[in-house]
Motif scaffolding. Structure first.
Motif, PDB file in Angstrom:
ATOM      1  N   ASP A 142       0.844  -1.192   0.000  1.00 19.33           N
ATOM      2  CA  ASP A 142       0.000   0.000   0.000  1.00 19.33           C
ATOM      3  C   ASP A 142       0.884   1.249   0.000  1.00 19.33           C
ATOM      4  OD1 ASP A 142      -2.806   1.214   0.603  1.00 19.33           O
ATOM      5  OD2 ASP A 142      -1.476   2.083   2.125  1.00 19.33           O
ATOM      6  N   LEU A 143       0.660   2.145  -0.953  1.00 14.48           N
ATOM      7  CA  LEU A 143       1.494   3.351  -1.049  1.00 14.48           C
ATOM      8  C   LEU A 143       1.302   4.295   0.130  1.00 14.48           C
ATOM      9  CD1 LEU A 143       1.343   4.275  -4.842  1.00 14.48           C
ATOM     10  CD2 LEU A 143       3.102   2.990  -3.630  1.00 14.48           C
ATOM     11  N   ASP A 144       0.083   4.408   0.640  1.00 15.72           N
ATOM     12  CA  ASP A 144      -0.151   5.320   1.762  1.00 15.72           C
ATOM     13  C   ASP A 144       0.575   4.850   3.019  1.00 15.72           C
ATOM     14  OD1 ASP A 144      -1.714   7.095   0.286  1.00 15.72           O
ATOM     15  OD2 ASP A 144      -3.553   5.963   0.694  1.00 15.72           O
ATOM     16  N   THR A 145       0.530   3.562   3.288  1.00 17.31           N
ATOM     17  CA  THR A 145       1.252   3.009   4.434  1.00 17.31           C
ATOM     18  C   THR A 145       2.747   3.181   4.238  1.00 17.31           C
ATOM     19  OG1 THR A 145      -0.517   1.412   4.808  1.00 17.31           O
ATOM     20  CG2 THR A 145       1.595   0.941   5.837  1.00 17.31           C
ATOM     21  N   ALA A 146       3.217   2.960   3.017  1.00 17.33           N
ATOM     22  CA  ALA A 146       4.638   3.138   2.717  1.00 17.33           C
ATOM     23  C   ALA A 146       5.065   4.578   2.961  1.00 17.33           C
ATOM     24  CB  ALA A 146       4.923   2.726   1.272  1.00 17.33           C
ATOM     25  N   ARG A 147       4.222   5.527   2.558  1.00 18.24           N
ATOM     26  CA  ARG A 147       4.529   6.949   2.742  1.00 18.24           C
ATOM     27  C   ARG A 147       4.796   7.256   4.213  1.00 18.24           C
ATOM     28  NH1 ARG A 147       0.276   8.715   0.924  1.00 18.24           N
ATOM     29  NH2 ARG A 147       0.929   9.098  -1.223  1.00 18.24           N
ATOM     30  N   GLU A 148       3.994   6.688   5.093  1.00 14.31           N
ATOM     31  CA  GLU A 148       4.171   6.936   6.528  1.00 14.31           C
ATOM     32  C   GLU A 148       5.578   6.559   6.981  1.00 14.31           C
ATOM     33  OE1 GLU A 148       1.077   4.896   8.666  1.00 14.31           O
ATOM     34  OE2 GLU A 148      -0.491   5.806   7.434  1.00 14.31           O
ATOM     35  N   PHE A 149       6.103   5.458   6.474  1.00 17.47           N
ATOM     36  CA  PHE A 149       7.435   5.008   6.873  1.00 17.47           C
ATOM     37  C   PHE A 149       8.533   5.769   6.144  1.00 17.47           C
ATOM     38  CE2 PHE A 149      11.181   2.323   6.317  1.00 17.47           C
ATOM     39  CZ  PHE A 149      11.513   2.083   7.641  1.00 17.47           C
ATOM     40  N   TYR A 150       8.485   5.762   4.812  1.00 18.70           N
ATOM     41  CA  TYR A 150       9.581   6.344   4.031  1.00 18.70           C
ATOM     42  C   TYR A 150       9.640   7.864   4.145  1.00 18.70           C
ATOM     43  CZ  TYR A 150      10.233   1.676   2.278  1.00 18.70           C
ATOM     44  OH  TYR A 150      10.475   0.332   2.202  1.00 18.70           O
ATOM     45  N   ALA A 151       8.503   8.527   4.088  1.00 18.51           N
ATOM     46  CA  ALA A 151       8.489   9.989   4.212  1.00 18.51           C
ATOM     47  C   ALA A 151       8.544  10.411   5.672  1.00 18.51           C
ATOM     48  CB  ALA A 151       7.248  10.569   3.537  1.00 18.51           C
ATOM     49  N   GLY A 152       7.761   9.718   6.505  1.00 16.69           N
ATOM     50  CA  GLY A 152       7.695  10.090   7.910  1.00 16.69           C
ATOM     51  C   GLY A 152       8.940   9.710   8.689  1.00 16.69           C
ATOM     52  N   PHE A 153       9.153   8.409   8.860  1.00 15.16           N
ATOM     53  CA  PHE A 153      10.277   7.936   9.677  1.00 15.16           C
ATOM     54  C   PHE A 153      11.630   8.195   9.033  1.00 15.16           C
ATOM     55  CE2 PHE A 153      13.229   4.483  10.859  1.00 15.16           C
ATOM     56  CZ  PHE A 153      13.441   4.863  12.172  1.00 15.16           C
ATOM     57  N   LEU A 154      11.801   7.826   7.755  1.00 11.75           N
ATOM     58  CA  LEU A 154      13.110   7.989   7.108  1.00 11.75           C
ATOM     59  C   LEU A 154      13.390   9.418   6.654  1.00 11.75           C
ATOM     60  CD1 LEU A 154      13.496   4.747   4.953  1.00 11.75           C
ATOM     61  CD2 LEU A 154      14.405   5.233   7.240  1.00 11.75           C
ATOM     62  N   GLY A 155      12.377  10.260   6.623  1.00  7.36           N
ATOM     63  CA  GLY A 155      12.585  11.657   6.257  1.00  7.36           C
ATOM     64  C   GLY A 155      12.721  11.914   4.763  1.00  7.36           C
ATOM     65  N   LEU A 156      12.305  10.936   3.948  1.00 10.20           N
ATOM     66  CA  LEU A 156      12.319  11.130   2.499  1.00 10.20           C
ATOM     67  C   LEU A 156      10.998  11.811   2.134  1.00 10.20           C
ATOM     68  CD1 LEU A 156      13.689   7.596   1.519  1.00 10.20           C
ATOM     69  CD2 LEU A 156      14.993   9.693   1.951  1.00 10.20           C
ATOM     70  N   SER A 157      10.867  13.058   2.566  1.00  5.91           N
ATOM     71  CA  SER A 157       9.559  13.706   2.619  1.00  5.91           C
ATOM     72  C   SER A 157       9.086  14.356   1.327  1.00  5.91           C
ATOM     73  CB  SER A 157       9.546  14.742   3.741  1.00  5.91           C
ATOM     74  OG  SER A 157      10.571  15.688   3.550  1.00  5.91           O
ATOM     75  N   ASP A 158       9.966  14.515   0.335  1.00  2.30           N
ATOM     76  CA  ASP A 158       9.507  15.060  -0.944  1.00  2.30           C
ATOM     77  C   ASP A 158       8.948  13.918  -1.789  1.00  2.30           C
ATOM     78  OD1 ASP A 158      10.274  17.611  -0.305  1.00  2.30           O
ATOM     79  OD2 ASP A 158      12.102  17.586  -1.519  1.00  2.30           O
ATOM     80  N   GLU A 159       7.649  13.962  -2.059  1.00  2.00           N
ATOM     81  CA  GLU A 159       7.052  12.969  -2.937  1.00  2.00           C
ATOM     82  C   GLU A 159       7.187  13.508  -4.354  1.00  2.00           C
ATOM     83  OE1 GLU A 159       3.438  10.459  -1.925  1.00  2.00           O
ATOM     84  OE2 GLU A 159       2.612  11.795  -3.449  1.00  2.00           O
ATOM     85  N   VAL A 177       8.743   3.190  -4.338  1.00  3.81           N
ATOM     86  CA  VAL A 177       7.943   2.086  -3.830  1.00  3.81           C
ATOM     87  C   VAL A 177       6.863   1.800  -4.856  1.00  3.81           C
ATOM     88  CG1 VAL A 177       8.461   2.562  -1.402  1.00  3.81           C
ATOM     89  CG2 VAL A 177       6.485   3.642  -2.462  1.00  3.81           C
ATOM     90  N   LEU A 178       6.569   0.528  -5.049  1.00  2.00           N
ATOM     91  CA  LEU A 178       5.549   0.176  -6.023  1.00  2.00           C
ATOM     92  C   LEU A 178       4.777  -1.039  -5.569  1.00  2.00           C
ATOM     93  CD1 LEU A 178       7.003  -1.655  -9.086  1.00  2.00           C
ATOM     94  CD2 LEU A 178       8.488  -0.917  -7.253  1.00  2.00           C
ATOM     95  N   THR A 179       3.500  -1.045  -5.958  1.00  2.00           N
ATOM     96  CA  THR A 179       2.653  -2.192  -5.658  1.00  2.00           C
ATOM     97  C   THR A 179       2.863  -3.250  -6.732  1.00  2.00           C
ATOM     98  OG1 THR A 179       0.797  -1.073  -6.736  1.00  2.00           O
ATOM     99  CG2 THR A 179       0.949  -0.892  -4.335  1.00  2.00           C
ATOM    100  N   GLU A 180       2.476  -2.985  -7.937  1.00  2.00           N
ATOM    101  CA  GLU A 180       2.722  -3.847  -9.100  1.00  2.00           C
ATOM    102  C   GLU A 180       3.031  -2.936 -10.275  1.00  2.00           C
ATOM    103  OE1 GLU A 180       2.868  -7.177  -9.231  1.00  2.00           O
ATOM    104  OE2 GLU A 180       2.290  -7.393  -7.145  1.00  2.00           O
ATOM    105  N   ASP A 181       4.068  -3.269 -11.035  1.00  2.00           N
ATOM    106  CA  ASP A 181       4.409  -2.438 -12.182  1.00  2.00           C
ATOM    107  C   ASP A 181       3.227  -2.375 -13.140  1.00  2.00           C
ATOM    108  OD1 ASP A 181       7.053  -1.194 -13.538  1.00  2.00           O
ATOM    109  OD2 ASP A 181       5.658  -1.951 -15.045  1.00  2.00           O
ATOM    110  N   GLU A 182       2.936  -1.189 -13.617  1.00  2.00           N
ATOM    111  CA  GLU A 182       1.755  -0.949 -14.451  1.00  2.00           C
ATOM    112  C   GLU A 182       1.776  -1.727 -15.766  1.00  2.00           C
ATOM    113  OE1 GLU A 182      -1.923   1.100 -15.386  1.00  2.00           O
ATOM    114  OE2 GLU A 182      -0.858   0.745 -13.519  1.00  2.00           O
ATOM    115  N   THR A 183       2.923  -1.810 -16.426  1.00  2.00           N
ATOM    116  CA  THR A 183       2.966  -2.467 -17.733  1.00  2.00           C
ATOM    117  C   THR A 183       3.939  -3.637 -17.804  1.00  2.00           C
ATOM    118  OG1 THR A 183       4.643  -0.944 -18.596  1.00  2.00           O
ATOM    119  CG2 THR A 183       2.327  -0.334 -18.934  1.00  2.00           C
ATOM    120  N   GLY A 184       4.878  -3.723 -16.864  1.00  2.00           N
ATOM    121  CA  GLY A 184       5.835  -4.824 -16.859  1.00  2.00           C
ATOM    122  C   GLY A 184       5.219  -6.078 -16.238  1.00  2.00           C
ATOM    123  N   GLN A 185       5.754  -7.217 -16.610  1.00  2.00           N
ATOM    124  CA  GLN A 185       5.235  -8.478 -16.098  1.00  2.00           C
ATOM    125  C   GLN A 185       5.792  -8.817 -14.714  1.00  2.00           C
ATOM    126  OE1 GLN A 185       6.891  -8.066 -18.979  1.00  2.00           O
ATOM    127  NE2 GLN A 185       5.281  -8.274 -20.507  1.00  2.00           N
TER     128      GLN A 185
END
Length: 117
Positions: A14-31, A52-60
């Motif tokens: 989930d991208l929103d959950t990932a955002r909490e960790f990567y932007a929040g905790f790790l400080g990678l705050s520019d999306e 971070v990605l859930t499933e690549d849009e066009t790749g297998q």
């Protein structure tokens, strides 16, 4: 092939959950971008980033890293000449990048990509 940058691609549920960790905790705050299935988070101080990605849009398959190159067409030709397995064809994607995927001898898949100039 000239490599300008390598960005890890991390599979998440989930991208929103990932955002909490990567932007929040790790400080990678520019999306830098969020396409709904992939997002890049970057440190405003250092420029360090992760995608971070859930499933690549066009790749297998999902790549382990995105390798930004200066000339994706030349990189594609070089991969073909060297007999490297292409797992996603050279494609101009609707979100503006031109890319292809290769499989390294160890099985890892890399997204070789160039942004429009």
């Amino acid at each position: 092939m000239k490599v300008n940058r390598v960005i890890p691609d991390i599979k998440v549920d989930d991208l929103d959950t990932a955002r909490e960790f990567y932007a929040g905790f790790l400080g990678l705050s520019d999306e830098e971008f969020n396409l709904g299935w992939v997002a890049r988070f970057t440190s405003p101080e250092t420029g360090a980033s992760v995608q971070v990605l859930t499933e690549d849009e066009t790749g297998q398959t999902n790549p382990v890293a995105s390798v930004l190159v200066d000339d994706v067409d030349a990189a594609f030709a070089e991969a073909q000449e060297q007999g490297i397995e292409i797992v996603h064809p050279l494609t101009h994607e609707e979100w503006g990048v031109r890319r292809f995927f290769v499989r390294a001898p160890d099985g890892n898949v890399f997204n070789i990509v160039a942004h429009p100039r």
